[in-house]
Design a protein around this motif. Structure first.
Motif, PDB file in Angstrom:
ATOM      1  N   GLU A   2     -68.021 -30.533  -5.922  1.00 46.98           N
ATOM      2  CA  GLU A   2     -67.121 -31.058  -4.904  1.00 46.98           C
ATOM      3  C   GLU A   2     -67.392 -32.528  -4.614  1.00 46.98           C
ATOM      4  O   GLU A   2     -66.480 -33.304  -4.443  1.00 46.98           O
ATOM      5  N   TYR A 103     -54.288 -36.797  -0.653  1.00 49.03           N
ATOM      6  CA  TYR A 103     -55.596 -36.180  -0.405  1.00 49.03           C
ATOM      7  C   TYR A 103     -55.575 -35.564   0.997  1.00 49.03           C
ATOM      8  O   TYR A 103     -55.317 -36.261   1.978  1.00 49.03           O
ATOM      9  N   ASN A 105     -57.904 -33.101   3.313  1.00 50.25           N
ATOM     10  CA  ASN A 105     -59.167 -32.371   3.462  1.00 50.25           C
ATOM     11  C   ASN A 105     -59.420 -32.067   4.938  1.00 50.25           C
ATOM     12  O   ASN A 105     -59.709 -32.958   5.733  1.00 50.25           O
ATOM     13  N   VAL A 127     -55.229 -33.380  -4.052  1.00 51.52           N
ATOM     14  CA  VAL A 127     -56.365 -32.588  -3.585  1.00 51.52           C
ATOM     15  C   VAL A 127     -56.013 -31.903  -2.278  1.00 51.52           C
ATOM     16  O   VAL A 127     -55.562 -32.555  -1.333  1.00 51.52           O
ATOM     17  N   ASP A 129     -58.015 -29.379   0.296  1.00 48.85           N
ATOM     18  CA  ASP A 129     -59.219 -28.646   0.658  1.00 48.85           C
ATOM     19  C   ASP A 129     -59.070 -28.104   2.076  1.00 48.85           C
ATOM     20  O   ASP A 129     -59.255 -28.819   3.061  1.00 48.85           O
ATOM     21  N   TYR A 151     -56.797 -30.139  -7.492  1.00 47.80           N
ATOM     22  CA  TYR A 151     -57.899 -29.438  -6.833  1.00 47.80           C
ATOM     23  C   TYR A 151     -57.318 -28.634  -5.673  1.00 47.80           C
ATOM     24  O   TYR A 151     -56.687 -29.200  -4.783  1.00 47.80           O
TER      25      TYR A 151
HETATM   26  C1  LIG Z   1     -63.924 -32.325   1.794  1.00 50.33           C
HETATM   27  O1  LIG Z   1     -64.876 -32.848   2.687  1.00 50.33           O
HETATM   28  C2  LIG Z   1     -66.157 -32.228   2.597  1.00 50.33           C
HETATM   29  C3  LIG Z   1     -67.046 -32.807   3.686  1.00 50.33           C
HETATM   30  O2  LIG Z   1     -67.128 -34.172   3.530  1.00 50.33           O
HETATM   31  C4  LIG Z   1     -66.721 -32.468   1.214  1.00 50.33           C
HETATM   32  O3  LIG Z   1     -67.967 -31.827   1.092  1.00 50.33           O
HETATM   33  C5  LIG Z   1     -65.761 -31.895   0.190  1.00 50.33           C
HETATM   34  O4  LIG Z   1     -66.234 -32.191  -1.107  1.00 50.33           O
HETATM   35  C6  LIG Z   1     -64.389 -32.508   0.366  1.00 50.33           C
HETATM   36  N1  LIG Z   1     -63.461 -31.856  -0.551  1.00 50.33           N
HETATM   37  C7  LIG Z   1     -62.929 -32.503  -1.590  1.00 50.33           C
HETATM   38  C8  LIG Z   1     -62.076 -31.710  -2.478  1.00 50.33           C
HETATM   39  O5  LIG Z   1     -63.099 -33.705  -1.784  1.00 50.33           O
END
Ligand SMILES: *[C@@H]1O[C@H](CO)[C@@H](O)[C@H](O)[C@H]1NC(C)=O
Ligand SMILES: *[C@@H]1O[C@H](CO)[C@@H](O)[C@H](O)[C@H]1NC(C)=O
Ligand SMILES: *[C@@H]1O[C@H](CO)[C@@H](O)[C@H](O)[C@H]1NC(C)=O
Ligand SMILES: *[C@@H]1O[C@H](CO)[C@@H](O)[C@H](O)[C@H]1NC(C)=O
Ligand SMILES: *[C@@H]1O[C@H](CO)[C@@H](O)[C@H](O)[C@H]1NC(C)=O
Ligand SMILES: *[C@@H]1O[C@H](CO)[C@@H](O)[C@H](O)[C@H]1NC(C)=O
Ligand SMILES: *[C@@H]1O[C@H](CO)[C@@H](O)[C@H](O)[C@H]1NC(C)=O
Length: 261
Positions: A2, A103, A105, A127, A129, A151
């Motif tokens: 990640e 993006y 997240n 992305v 998340d 992703y």
């Molecule tokens: C989303 O944020 C978290 C915390 O910073 C991080 O660990 C994770 O890798 C991020 N997800 C992506 C897909 O970048």
């Protein structure tokens, strides 16, 4: 893995944004502003003086808001990065108006409810998340219409029902993580049509049936996790020969049988 993704995207799409944010002169899109103010109005804060409650103020450009990143040229919102913020609530349909978003997240918060179908309008999404929240309902089939998605992480939520076969239409997808939900039924063979898939995590669900034979045709696959489901059947005997890139295969807590390849 990640972390690598974050760095990769930081390099690809955010670097210019950080520079842009320094050069900003207050320009922003009012469409983006109203979408984010709607998002804010549905957020429940775990603390009344939460930074976002005051920081996301219409007195300043959205491009200066915490967790919001804009494009250099048109000052459109391209990234929302709000992990671990102690925020919750539902995602309102207005987020579908952030048409430059790539993006998104919001991992490790307390969001819940269904994902609104308006998110299907976000054609630039790269992305997503949404892991470690409490989203429910089905995994939306409209993810299959996002042409640039690389992703997708919906792990550790409360999604129910079947894995939508339409996910097999996201030809750009490299990482799919649906771990720790309440998904059931068979793994759709369409997922085996994803030509760039590298990592697949579907552990800790209630999935049934065998691994579709199409899976072993994905030459890019490096990581497969089906831990703790109710899956069965046997593995290809020559698996390790035909898929030399495979680095990780987790199948414990199922009912697989036959020989170990
Ligand atoms: C989303 O944020 C978290 C915390 O910073 C991080 O660990 C994770 O890798 C991020 N997800 C992506 C897909 O970048
Ligand atoms: C400032 O904003 C205007 C539009 O309002 C834009 O034309 C101009 O290029 C911006 N200047 C800088 C330095 O970003
Ligand atoms: C919001 O947070 C950003 C990033 O921490 C900061 O640069 C900005 O000045 C803050 N704005 C307000 C109005 O607090
Ligand atoms: C944004 O989306 C909402 C709901 O999807 C819609 O009602 C509204 O008209 C849109 N607003 C703008 C400014 O585009
Ligand atoms: C996600 O779910 C797994 C398996 O149920 C659990 O072991 C793990 O602690 C969860 N992670 C978080 C961050 O809640
Ligand atoms: C995948 O895309 C094709 C072409 O757009 C479409 O005909 C098909 O129904 C889609 N499959 C799924 C499972 O949505
Ligand atoms: C795997 O790929 C080969 C060659 O592209 C094809 O002939 C075969 O039918 C595929 N097998 C499955 C199970 O999709």
């Amino acid at each position: 893995m990640e972390k690598t993704w974050f760095l990769h995207l930081t390099a690809v799409s955010l670097t210019h944004c950080f520079l842009a944010c320094l050069a900003m002169n207050g320009s922003y899109s009012t469409t983006d502003q109203s979408a984010l103010l709607a998002f804010k109005s549905y957020i429940t804060f775990d603390h009344p003086h939460h930074i976002l409650a005051t920081n996301w103020s219409s007195a300043t450009s959205v491009c200066h808001w915490i967790g919001v990143f804009c494009s250099k040229r048109h000052y459109r919102v391209v990234a929302l990065n709000l992990p671990n913020m102690g925020i919750g609530g539902i995602i309102p349909p207005h987020i579908g108006n952030l048409s430059f978003l790539s993006y998104f997240n919001i991992t490790s918060n307390n969001f819940h409810g269904h994902l609104p179908s308006e998110l299907a309008q976000l054609h630039r999404l790269n992305v997503v998340d949404f892991g470690v929240n409490n989203f429910g309902g089905g995994v939306p089939s409209w993810f299959g219409n996002l042409p640039k998605l690389q992703y997708l992480r919906l792990a550790n939520n409360s999604f129910t029902g079947l894995v939508p076969p339409s996910i097999g239409n996201i030809s750009t997808l490299e990482s799919l993580n649906l771990r720790s939900n309440f998904l059931e039924g068979r793994v759709p063979e369409e997922i085996g049509h994803l030509p760039k898939l590298k990592t697949l995590s579907m552990g800790f669900n209630n999935l049934l049936g065998s691994i579709p034979p199409t899976f072993f045709n994905i030459s890019s696959l490096q990581w497969i996790d089906f831990t703790s489901n109710m899956m069965s059947g046997s593995l290809l005997e020559d698996l390790c020969v035909i898929r030399p890139k495979l680095e990780f295969l987790a199948l414990s807590g199922n009912e697989f049988d036959g020989q170990i390849p």
